[in-house]
Write an enzyme that holds these catalytic residues in place. Structure first.
Site, PDB file in Angstrom:
ATOM      1  N   ARG A  76     -26.188  -3.045 -23.779  1.00  0.00           N
ATOM      2  CA  ARG A  76     -25.723  -1.657 -23.896  1.00  0.00           C
ATOM      3  C   ARG A  76     -24.245  -1.667 -24.266  1.00  0.00           C
ATOM      4  O   ARG A  76     -23.437  -2.282 -23.555  1.00  0.00           O
ATOM      5  CB  ARG A  76     -25.910  -0.889 -22.579  1.00  0.00           C
ATOM      6  CG  ARG A  76     -25.459   0.573 -22.708  1.00  0.00           C
ATOM      7  CD  ARG A  76     -25.721   1.371 -21.450  1.00  0.00           C
ATOM      8  NE  ARG A  76     -24.803   1.030 -20.386  1.00  0.00           N
ATOM      9  CZ  ARG A  76     -23.782   1.797 -19.963  1.00  0.00           C
ATOM     10  NH1 ARG A  76     -23.546   2.960 -20.531  1.00  0.00           N
ATOM     11  NH2 ARG A  76     -23.018   1.399 -18.972  1.00  0.00           N
ATOM     12  N   HIS A 120     -18.399   6.929 -23.788  1.00  0.00           N
ATOM     13  CA  HIS A 120     -17.874   6.191 -22.635  1.00  0.00           C
ATOM     14  C   HIS A 120     -16.364   6.451 -22.593  1.00  0.00           C
ATOM     15  O   HIS A 120     -15.562   5.555 -22.746  1.00  0.00           O
ATOM     16  CB  HIS A 120     -18.227   4.711 -22.740  1.00  0.00           C
ATOM     17  CG  HIS A 120     -18.140   3.959 -21.448  1.00  0.00           C
ATOM     18  ND1 HIS A 120     -19.174   3.187 -20.949  1.00  0.00           N
ATOM     19  CD2 HIS A 120     -17.145   3.851 -20.543  1.00  0.00           C
ATOM     20  CE1 HIS A 120     -18.807   2.638 -19.804  1.00  0.00           C
ATOM     21  NE2 HIS A 120     -17.564   3.012 -19.536  1.00  0.00           N
ATOM     22  N   GLU A 165     -21.331   8.051 -16.902  1.00  0.00           N
ATOM     23  CA  GLU A 165     -20.605   8.475 -15.698  1.00  0.00           C
ATOM     24  C   GLU A 165     -19.800   9.765 -15.889  1.00  0.00           C
ATOM     25  O   GLU A 165     -18.567   9.769 -15.733  1.00  0.00           O
ATOM     26  CB  GLU A 165     -19.681   7.355 -15.212  1.00  0.00           C
ATOM     27  CG  GLU A 165     -20.420   6.078 -14.864  1.00  0.00           C
ATOM     28  CD  GLU A 165     -19.501   5.001 -14.296  1.00  0.00           C
ATOM     29  OE1 GLU A 165     -18.273   5.188 -14.269  1.00  0.00           O
ATOM     30  OE2 GLU A 165     -20.031   3.959 -13.874  1.00  0.00           O
ATOM     31  N   ASN A 289     -25.880   3.452 -12.766  1.00  0.00           N
ATOM     32  CA  ASN A 289     -24.800   2.514 -12.440  1.00  0.00           C
ATOM     33  C   ASN A 289     -24.629   2.517 -10.935  1.00  0.00           C
ATOM     34  O   ASN A 289     -24.586   3.577 -10.308  1.00  0.00           O
ATOM     35  CB  ASN A 289     -23.475   2.944 -13.065  1.00  0.00           C
ATOM     36  CG  ASN A 289     -23.510   2.885 -14.585  1.00  0.00           C
ATOM     37  OD1 ASN A 289     -24.477   2.428 -15.181  1.00  0.00           O
ATOM     38  ND2 ASN A 289     -22.439   3.349 -15.215  1.00  0.00           N
ATOM     39  N   TYR A 291     -22.286   0.669  -7.773  1.00  0.00           N
ATOM     40  CA  TYR A 291     -21.250  -0.254  -7.286  1.00  0.00           C
ATOM     41  C   TYR A 291     -21.245  -0.347  -5.768  1.00  0.00           C
ATOM     42  O   TYR A 291     -21.157  -1.438  -5.218  1.00  0.00           O
ATOM     43  CB  TYR A 291     -19.877   0.161  -7.834  1.00  0.00           C
ATOM     44  CG  TYR A 291     -19.787  -0.162  -9.319  1.00  0.00           C
ATOM     45  CD1 TYR A 291     -19.416  -1.427  -9.753  1.00  0.00           C
ATOM     46  CD2 TYR A 291     -20.162   0.763 -10.267  1.00  0.00           C
ATOM     47  CE1 TYR A 291     -19.398  -1.748 -11.103  1.00  0.00           C
ATOM     48  CE2 TYR A 291     -20.144   0.453 -11.628  1.00  0.00           C
ATOM     49  CZ  TYR A 291     -19.763  -0.809 -12.035  1.00  0.00           C
ATOM     50  OH  TYR A 291     -19.756  -1.139 -13.368  1.00  0.00           O
ATOM     51  N   GLU A 348     -25.250  -0.521 -15.109  1.00  0.00           N
ATOM     52  CA  GLU A 348     -24.011  -1.226 -14.718  1.00  0.00           C
ATOM     53  C   GLU A 348     -24.138  -1.636 -13.267  1.00  0.00           C
ATOM     54  O   GLU A 348     -24.584  -0.854 -12.428  1.00  0.00           O
ATOM     55  CB  GLU A 348     -22.776  -0.327 -14.800  1.00  0.00           C
ATOM     56  CG  GLU A 348     -22.256  -0.065 -16.167  1.00  0.00           C
ATOM     57  CD  GLU A 348     -20.969   0.766 -16.152  1.00  0.00           C
ATOM     58  OE1 GLU A 348     -20.226   0.735 -15.143  1.00  0.00           O
ATOM     59  OE2 GLU A 348     -20.736   1.466 -17.145  1.00  0.00           O
TER      60      GLU A 348
HETATM   61  O1  IFM Z   1     -15.179  -0.382 -16.017  1.00  0.00           O
HETATM   62  C1  IFM Z   1     -15.903   0.656 -15.467  1.00  0.00           C
HETATM   63  C2  IFM Z   1     -16.830   1.267 -16.489  1.00  0.00           C
HETATM   64  O2  IFM Z   1     -16.156   1.699 -17.612  1.00  0.00           O
HETATM   65  C3  IFM Z   1     -17.565   2.431 -15.899  1.00  0.00           C
HETATM   66  N1  IFM Z   1     -18.190   2.067 -14.656  1.00  0.00           N
HETATM   67  C4  IFM Z   1     -17.415   1.378 -13.673  1.00  0.00           C
HETATM   68  C5  IFM Z   1     -16.729   0.185 -14.296  1.00  0.00           C
HETATM   69  C6  IFM Z   1     -15.875  -0.543 -13.247  1.00  0.00           C
HETATM   70  O3  IFM Z   1     -14.898   0.305 -12.755  1.00  0.00           O
END
Ligand code: IFM
Length: 443
Positions: A76, A120, A165, A289, A291, A348
């Site tokens: 991607r 993005h 995002e 995504n 984290y 992500e």
């Molecule tokens: O680097 C970023 C990305 O551009 C969008 N998602 C989170 C990543 C880490 O912060």
């Protein structure tokens, strides 16, 4: 030890974004974007810029070679709106499209499925000058840009993601000023930016669907489970508010055409009759995504009176983010329960660590290997429990320009030496290659 296996057609790879890796900001007719301006204003913590970044614009064949060698079957990437439409609206820049044309051919020749994301975060500066995501002037230009890109690439690129995002753009770019364009517009600014991205996304999805019927259409949202720090009513209410802003405005807008009831009053001055139908779209594939979780508590004076942190964690990445693979499992299970188990992929997931080059010249990023192993494991567990997950793309292929942190935070499975631009696959790269070869992860 347990081993989780993945299906043969599972998508494996990485994600990147144009601004973070391409460099070449003034090459081949690219126009300015909000991050160029923000960087010039001295807002980047380590005072670096993305002027060269990974120089992917010129070195993409090497990067595609690295993906091929790791066995990726998906990639991607994002397309830079200011390369394709330098003023945001108006004439198309054929040289900008030529770059993605070459890249797509190279990715396909390597046996990798190209998955293109249209936005993005590199909003053309002239559109920001018209109010950016605070208003409606961006919506039609975004749909026109989507059409122009698809006209050139959709004969070969079948997977299209509209946004990446939108909540981060809205909160950090328009609410608290930590990202470009750097506005401090508080709650209303955040909600306006979210709603107008939802509208632009709906318009672009319809534009692409009208052009061709053979496309897989979707978007990418970073969903984060919001939990209250404890059972105090004000903290529970804070978590519900933040969940509405962070997760539900993008998700329920798209999947249900719904403004979260908690925010209806706050959004009523700019949500017009008929908007709900425009933001809803039956997408084919959602990129998620992930984290970490968010743990919330009430704090007056912040947007929505919410503070997030995490007191209940013993491991942290170099970003200061908690390491919580169980949160990914929970998120996928909750999504399955609440949204009817549509097809999703992890678009992500990854971590920044303070990587060092060892005397042997390698990068032994053991923390990142553990992070990836545990999160891929969480995906495997959720799939074993019925979640409809189609793929896992890590963030990120290369160390890159980490927005307001600059080049100092390294998320890549491949190290980039920013002096020489030499690429060095880290241990995590070899780990992912092994997972792909085995179609399995061992925990
Ligand atoms: O680097 C970023 C990305 O551009 C969008 N998602 C989170 C990543 C880490 O912060």
């Amino acid at each position: 030890m347990s081993t989780l296996t993945f299906p043969d057609d599972f998508l494996w790879g990485a994600s990147t974004s144009s601004y973070q890796i391409e460099g070449a900001l003034e090459v081949d007719g690219r126009g300015p974007c909000v991050w160029d301006t923000f960087t010039r204003q001295g807002k980047i913590q380590d005072h670096t810029t993305a002027a060269t970044a990974c120089d992917h614009y010129h070195r993409w064949p090497e990067d595609v070679g690295l993906m091929k060698a790791a066995g990726f079957n998906a990639y991607r990437f994002s397309i830079a709106w200011p390369r394709v439409v330098p003023n945001g609206t108006g004439p198309i820049n054929p040289k900008g499209l030529d770059f993605y044309d070459r890249l797509v051919d190279g990715v396909l020749a390597a046996g990798i499925r190209p998955m293109a994301c249209l936005y993005h975060w590199d909003l053309p500066q002239p559109l920001e000058d018209e109010g950016g995501w605070q208003g409606r002037a961006v919506i039609e230009p975004f749909a026109d840009y989507a059409r122009a890109v698809a006209a050139r690439l959709a004969d070969r690129v079948k997977d299209w993601m509209m946004l990446n995002e939108p909540n981060v753009v809205a909160i950090f770019g328009y609410g608290v000023g930590e990202h470009a364009p750097g506005h401090h517009l508080g709650e209303e600014g955040i909600l306006r930016a979210l709603h107008h991205q939802n509208l632009a996304q709906g318009a672009a999805l319809r534009a692409l669907a009208a052009e061709r019927s053979d496309l897989t259409l979707g978007t990418v949202i970073n969903l984060q489970p919001c939990r209250a720090e404890d059972d105090k009513p004000e903290n529970i209410a804070a978590a519900q508010r933040w969940d509405a802003v962070w997760n539900r405005v993008p998700l329920d807008g798209l999947m249900r055409g719904q403004i979260p009831p908690l925010l209806a009053e706050a959004m009523k001055s700019f949500v017009l009759p008929g908007d709900e139908a425009k933001i809803r779209y039956p997408i084919d594939l959602l990129g998620i995504n992930y984290y970490s979780r968010m743990t919330m508590k009430y704090e007056a004076g912040r947007p929505f009176n919410v503070f997030w942190g995490d007191a209940h964690c013993d491991r942290w990445t170099f970003m200061g983010w908690p390491v919580q693979p169980d949160g990914l499992y929970d998120l996928l299970m909750e999504f399955k329960r609440d949204y009817g188990n549509p097809a999703v992929y992890i678009a992500e997931n990854g971590a920044a660590y303070d990587d060092q080059v060892a005397p042997d010249g390698a990068v032994h990023d053991a923390d990142r290997v553990t992070f990836l192993r545990e999160h891929i494991g969480a995906v495997g567990r959720a799939m074993a429990d019925g979640c409809n997950v189609k793929g896992y793309l890590c963030w990120s292929l290369l160390d890159n320009f980490e927005w307001a942190f600059g080049l100092a935070k390294r998320f890549g499975i491949v190290r980039v030496d920013y002096e020489t631009l030499k690429r060095t696959p880290k241990d995590s790269y070899h780990f992912i290659a092994e997972v792909i070869r085995n179609k399995a992860v061992t925990l």
